[in-house]
Write an enzyme that holds these catalytic residues in place. Structure first.
Site, short mmCIF file in Angstrom:
data_model
loop_
_atom_site.label_atom_id
_atom_site.label_comp_id
_atom_site.label_asym_id
_atom_site.label_seq_id
_atom_site.Cartn_x
_atom_site.Cartn_y
_atom_site.Cartn_z
N CYS A 267 0.88 -1.36 0.02
CA CYS A 267 -0.04 0.01 0.04
C CYS A 267 1.03 1.27 -0.01
CB CYS A 267 -0.94 -0.02 1.20
SG CYS A 267 -0.33 0.62 2.73
N GLU A 268 0.51 2.27 -0.67
CA GLU A 268 1.37 3.50 -0.91
C GLU A 268 1.25 4.36 0.27
OE1 GLU A 268 0.03 4.92 -4.56
OE2 GLU A 268 -1.26 6.66 -3.55
N HIS A 269 0.24 4.17 1.35
CA HIS A 269 0.21 4.86 2.36
C HIS A 269 1.23 4.41 3.60
CE1 HIS A 269 -4.01 5.30 0.59
NE2 HIS A 269 -3.21 6.70 0.23
N HIS A 270 1.20 3.38 3.66
CA HIS A 270 1.98 2.85 4.72
C HIS A 270 3.18 2.00 4.20
CE1 HIS A 270 -2.07 3.33 6.09
NE2 HIS A 270 -1.44 3.84 7.01
N GLN A 308 -5.47 -0.34 -3.97
CA GLN A 308 -6.33 -1.35 -4.56
C GLN A 308 -7.17 -0.86 -5.63
OE1 GLN A 308 -7.65 -4.39 -1.71
NE2 GLN A 308 -9.19 -4.79 -3.33
N HIS A 336 -5.58 -6.08 3.99
CA HIS A 336 -4.54 -4.90 4.03
C HIS A 336 -3.67 -4.97 5.51
CE1 HIS A 336 -5.51 -2.52 0.50
NE2 HIS A 336 -6.22 -3.51 0.51
N CYS A 338 -1.89 -2.98 6.93
CA CYS A 338 -2.20 -1.51 7.74
C CYS A 338 -3.52 -1.53 8.60
CB CYS A 338 -1.85 -0.35 6.73
SG CYS A 338 -2.88 -0.39 5.40
ZN ZN Z 1 -1.90 1.27 4.30
#
Ligand code: ZN
Length: 376
Positions: A267-270, A308, A336, A338
């Protein structure tokens, strides 16, 4: 299919070298027609023919294979040098960001006019032969009949003039290795990506660890390798992935469905993993595609930093683009980390995303048939 030839490439830099050398290695590793099997340690050497205060060089050699001709390979290396901002001047000893030279190309001996193979410097220049002996100790220099390791031993001054940067025992010849499978393990004395490794080392310090303790000593290297693989989708292209596996549909007009395809992404956020199963269906128009290629298209978009929803759309758009079918449907169900690794009652939650194109969007019955098949 073109001939596959073993090659070695010498890399040198004395401007911004801590960044430029790893960057060059990464560009070579990601080049579609150059395969790098092994990378030497990083060595430092005095600039040749320069003044005493010329910045010292970092030198590395890489060995692998290519299906390019020698001329094509040289042109590609020049291109990479240009990409990296090398400015050529008349002064052959001027400091430079990057120098990429073919050390050898199989056992080819040839004079190309203003350059030759193998690189004539192998026999005379410690900064060329020392890294080469590190990656290809058994390669035989055609003119002298000596291996690169023997050439190194025959240059007694070389060990003073060219030193490994890391305090590792010098030049135990290791054997040729071939990474047919991607290998996250740290090999003995291996240098993979010094800049990335130092960033990971910094992270270890930030989280309160001792990067020197035994269990973590090779962790930065393993993480650099793992991340390189997990983000390899950035440097692959569709043409290479699909690779002629598109066939005439020969009148087939029933829905084609592939489901339960495992996918893995970050995931690009975490930058934490998400993974799950994908289903891809299309209604053929003129063309169909080999089933295994669908999985490779999913990997192409999975092996990068993702969300996603976007990944689902990219897969649908790609199938639309290459097959021009009547319609495409894609469903991804992902878990996920995260979400799963924090909070309670979230461990089992999964996220479902879908993307419909053409008749899968416009025709409710087609869409329903697809969704029923996915659930069954
Ligand atoms: Zn994430």
């Amino acid at each position: 299919m073109a001939e596959i030839t073993p090659i070695a490439i010498s890399i040198g830099s004395n401007i911004d070298r801590e960044r430029c050398v790893p960057h060059a290695i990464r560009l070579l590793r990601r080049h579609q027609r150059i395969n790098i099997d092994v990378v030497s340690r990083v060595f430092r050497s005095q600039a040749v023919g320069g003044t005493d205060d010329a910045p010292e060089f970092h030198n590395v050699a890489v060995a692998g294979t290519t299906d390019l001709t020698p001329e094509e390979l040289r042109a590609e290396l020049r291109q990479l040098e240009e990409t990296m901002g090398r400015e050529r001047s008349d002064d052959k000893n001027a400091p430079r960001k990057i120098d990429l030279d073919i050390a050898y190309y199989g056992d080819l001996e040839k004079d190309f006019g203003d350059w030759a193979l193998p690189d004539p410097d192998i026999a005379t220049e410690p900064h060329v032969v020392v890294p080469l002996a590190d990656v290809a100790p058994d390669w035989v220099h055609p003119e002298s009949g000596m291996t690169s390791y023997e050439l190194l031993v025959n240059m007694p001054e070389s060990r003073e003039r060219v030193e490994p940067i890391m305090a590792i025992q010098l030049a135990t010849p290791h054997h040729h290795r071939h990474a047919s499978e991607f290998d996250f393990e740290a090999r003995e004395n291996e240098v993979y990506d010094p800049h990335f490794e130092s960033l990971v080392q910094g992270m270890l310090v930030e989280v309160g660890e001792d990067p020197e303790r035994e269990g973590l000593a090779r962790t930065p290297l393993r993480v650099a390798k793992a991340m390189d693989f997990l983000t390899s989708g950035y440097t692959r292209n569709l043409e290479e992935v699909v690779n002629d596996a598109i066939f005439d549909a020969e009148g087939a007009d029933e829905m084609v469905l592939v489901k339960d395809i495992e996918f893995y992404s970050l995931c690009e956020h975490h930058m934490l993993p998400f993974y799950g199963r994908a289903a891809v269906a299309y209604l053929p128009n003129k063309n169909i595609i080999g089933l295994s290629k669908i999985a490779r298209i999913i990997d192409l978009y999975g092996r990068r930093l993702q969300v996603q929803e976007r990944m689902t759309n990219q897969i649908a758009d790609t199938v639309t683009e290459i097959l021009e079918p009547h319609g495409v449907g894609v469903v991804l169900e992902g878990k996920h980390f995260c979400m799963m690794m924090r909070g309670v009652q979230k461990q089992d939650s999964s996220m479902i995303t879908s993307s419909m194109r053409g008749t899968f969007k416009s025709d409710a019955r087609t869409r329903q048939e697809f969704l029923d098949l996915v659930r069954s």
